[in-house]
Write a protein that holds these residues in place. Structure first.
Motif, short mmCIF file in Angstrom:
data_model
loop_
_atom_site.label_atom_id
_atom_site.label_comp_id
_atom_site.label_asym_id
_atom_site.label_seq_id
_atom_site.Cartn_x
_atom_site.Cartn_y
_atom_site.Cartn_z
N UNK A 199 0.83 -1.21 0.00
CA UNK A 199 0.00 0.00 0.00
C UNK A 199 0.86 1.25 0.00
N UNK A 200 1.97 1.19 0.73
CA UNK A 200 2.86 2.35 0.79
C UNK A 200 3.44 2.65 -0.59
N UNK A 201 3.88 1.63 -1.30
CA UNK A 201 4.42 1.82 -2.63
C UNK A 201 3.37 2.33 -3.60
N UNK A 202 2.17 1.79 -3.51
CA UNK A 202 1.09 2.24 -4.39
C UNK A 202 0.73 3.70 -4.12
N UNK A 203 0.68 4.08 -2.87
CA UNK A 203 0.36 5.47 -2.53
C UNK A 203 1.43 6.42 -3.07
N UNK A 204 2.69 6.05 -2.91
CA UNK A 204 3.77 6.89 -3.43
C UNK A 204 3.66 7.02 -4.95
N UNK A 205 3.40 5.91 -5.63
CA UNK A 205 3.30 5.94 -7.09
C UNK A 205 2.09 6.75 -7.54
N UNK A 206 0.99 6.65 -6.82
CA UNK A 206 -0.19 7.46 -7.14
C UNK A 206 0.14 8.95 -7.08
N UNK A 207 0.74 9.36 -5.99
CA UNK A 207 0.98 10.79 -5.77
C UNK A 207 2.03 11.34 -6.74
N UNK A 208 3.11 10.60 -6.94
CA UNK A 208 4.12 11.05 -7.89
C UNK A 208 3.59 10.99 -9.32
N UNK A 209 2.74 9.99 -9.59
CA UNK A 209 2.19 9.86 -10.94
C UNK A 209 1.34 11.04 -11.35
N UNK A 210 0.51 11.55 -10.43
CA UNK A 210 -0.32 12.70 -10.79
C UNK A 210 0.55 13.94 -11.03
N UNK A 211 1.65 14.05 -10.29
CA UNK A 211 2.54 15.19 -10.53
C UNK A 211 3.23 15.08 -11.89
N UNK A 212 3.70 13.89 -12.24
CA UNK A 212 4.32 13.71 -13.54
C UNK A 212 3.33 14.05 -14.66
N UNK A 213 2.10 13.56 -14.53
CA UNK A 213 1.09 13.84 -15.54
C UNK A 213 0.83 15.34 -15.66
N UNK A 214 0.68 16.00 -14.51
CA UNK A 214 0.40 17.44 -14.52
C UNK A 214 1.53 18.22 -15.18
N UNK A 215 2.75 17.90 -14.82
CA UNK A 215 3.90 18.61 -15.39
C UNK A 215 4.05 18.35 -16.88
N UNK A 257 -7.26 14.65 -3.82
CA UNK A 257 -6.52 15.63 -3.04
C UNK A 257 -5.21 16.00 -3.71
N UNK A 258 -4.48 15.00 -4.17
CA UNK A 258 -3.17 15.28 -4.76
C UNK A 258 -3.28 15.81 -6.18
N UNK A 259 -4.34 15.41 -6.89
CA UNK A 259 -4.58 16.01 -8.20
C UNK A 259 -4.85 17.50 -8.06
N UNK A 260 -5.63 17.88 -7.04
CA UNK A 260 -5.90 19.30 -6.79
C UNK A 260 -4.62 20.04 -6.43
N UNK A 261 -3.75 19.38 -5.69
CA UNK A 261 -2.51 20.00 -5.26
C UNK A 261 -1.61 20.36 -6.45
N UNK A 262 -1.66 19.52 -7.49
CA UNK A 262 -0.77 19.76 -8.65
C UNK A 262 -1.49 20.44 -9.81
N UNK A 263 -2.74 20.85 -9.64
CA UNK A 263 -3.46 21.53 -10.71
C UNK A 263 -2.73 22.77 -11.22
N UNK A 264 -2.11 23.59 -10.36
CA UNK A 264 -1.36 24.74 -10.89
C UNK A 264 -0.23 24.32 -11.83
N UNK A 265 0.38 23.17 -11.58
CA UNK A 265 1.42 22.68 -12.48
C UNK A 265 0.82 22.32 -13.84
N UNK A 266 -0.34 21.69 -13.82
CA UNK A 266 -1.03 21.34 -15.06
C UNK A 266 -1.41 22.59 -15.83
#
Length: 271
Positions: A199-215, A257-266
């Motif tokens: 679960x820890x690995x999946x959570x990290x990949x989820x959060x980093x993944x949305x940032x990569x997509x946004x950027x 929550x994390x998608x909203x956090x990186x919306x300015x990057x998108x």
């Protein structure tokens, strides 16, 4: 890390394991703030070498079955998306954009995708076609998988496996005897394809993944719609490759929550 009983190992090997076990920080925090030290008992080079061998075997098998990159338009689409995703990996790891990234499309009805150590990736046509994925949703999938590679989750899981059951060839690898053994290659394959991530690995990949997509200019909110599609295909439960993740509702909340956090990057990437 819990100490390994020296009564179970020769003194020289126990000492080698103590030295080989190191605490590392594989990535920088990024906007999503993933910060966790990891205990490693095998080098990144060894795991990447084993992963590359395994990857080539899988490509060869797919070619024999006429299941590799059969639709040129789909392959081009996936590679275009992945190319955009790998550029912002520098936010997490300055060395990552120069990795030898590679992605191929396997013809299979499975809902599956993965990224091995060093950036060797695949996505299955079942995931794209059965879920009718948009480009944003493919970016969510591949961003998640790329994040696993950036965080060296396979290396961490191999290290855990070594700590709990050390075999002869693995001990030889620790002592620098010869090249990476078949046991290490098998362990890399097992943690990549057979065992679900923690679960820890999946959570990290989820959060980093949305940032990569946004950027990269892909809507990070697509990770939420992707999960809805996953759940609809699995009677409300995730497929096996995501089966250890928290409940559907909890994952939706975290992704939103994390998608909203990186919306300015998108929004910045879209200008």
């Amino acid at each position: 890390m819990r100490a390994i009983s020296r009564t179970l190992l020769p003194a020289a090997l126990a000492a080698t394991i103590t030295v080989a076990c190191q605490t590392v920080q594989t990535t920088q925090a990024g906007a999503v703030g993933v910060q966790r030290s990891q205990l490693m008992m095998v080098s990144a080079q060894e795991v990447e070498q084993a992963s590359n061998k395994q990857y080539q075997q899988m490509l060869d098998e797919a070619r024999r079955k006429n299941a590799l990159n059969r639709d040129a338009a789909t392959v081009q689409r996936v590679r275009r998306i992945v190319s955009r995703l790998t550029t912002p990996t520098a936010v997490f790891r300055p060395d990552a954009p120069a990795w030898n990234w590679e992605v191929n499309v396997f013809t299979s009805n499975e809902l599956n995708a993965w990224c091995m150590a060093g950036g060797k990736m695949a996505i299955y046509t079942g995931l794209i076609d059965r879920l009718k994925l948009t480009d944003d949703e493919i970016a969510a999938v591949m961003g998640h998988e790329i994040a696993h590679a950036l965080r060296e989750h396979a290396r961490e899981r191999v290290s855990k496996a070594m700590a709990t059951g050390i075999g002869v060839s693995v001990a030889g690898a620790l002592l620098g005897v010869g090249q990476v053994g078949q046991d290490l290659m098998s362990t890399v394959a097992r943690v990549t394809f057979e065992l679900p991530n923690s679960r820890e690995h999946e959570m990290e990949a989820d959060r980093m993944g949305v940032e990569l997509a946004a950027r990269a200019g892909y809507d990070p909110r697509a990770a939420v719609t992707l999960w809805d599609k996953m759940a609809s295909q699995s009677a409300g439960a995730p497929p096996q490759w995501l089966s250890t993740h928290p409940s559907h509702a909890n994952r939706q909340r975290d992704l939103a929550e994390y998608a909203a956090r990186v919306m300015p990057l998108y929004q910045g990437a879209r200008r």
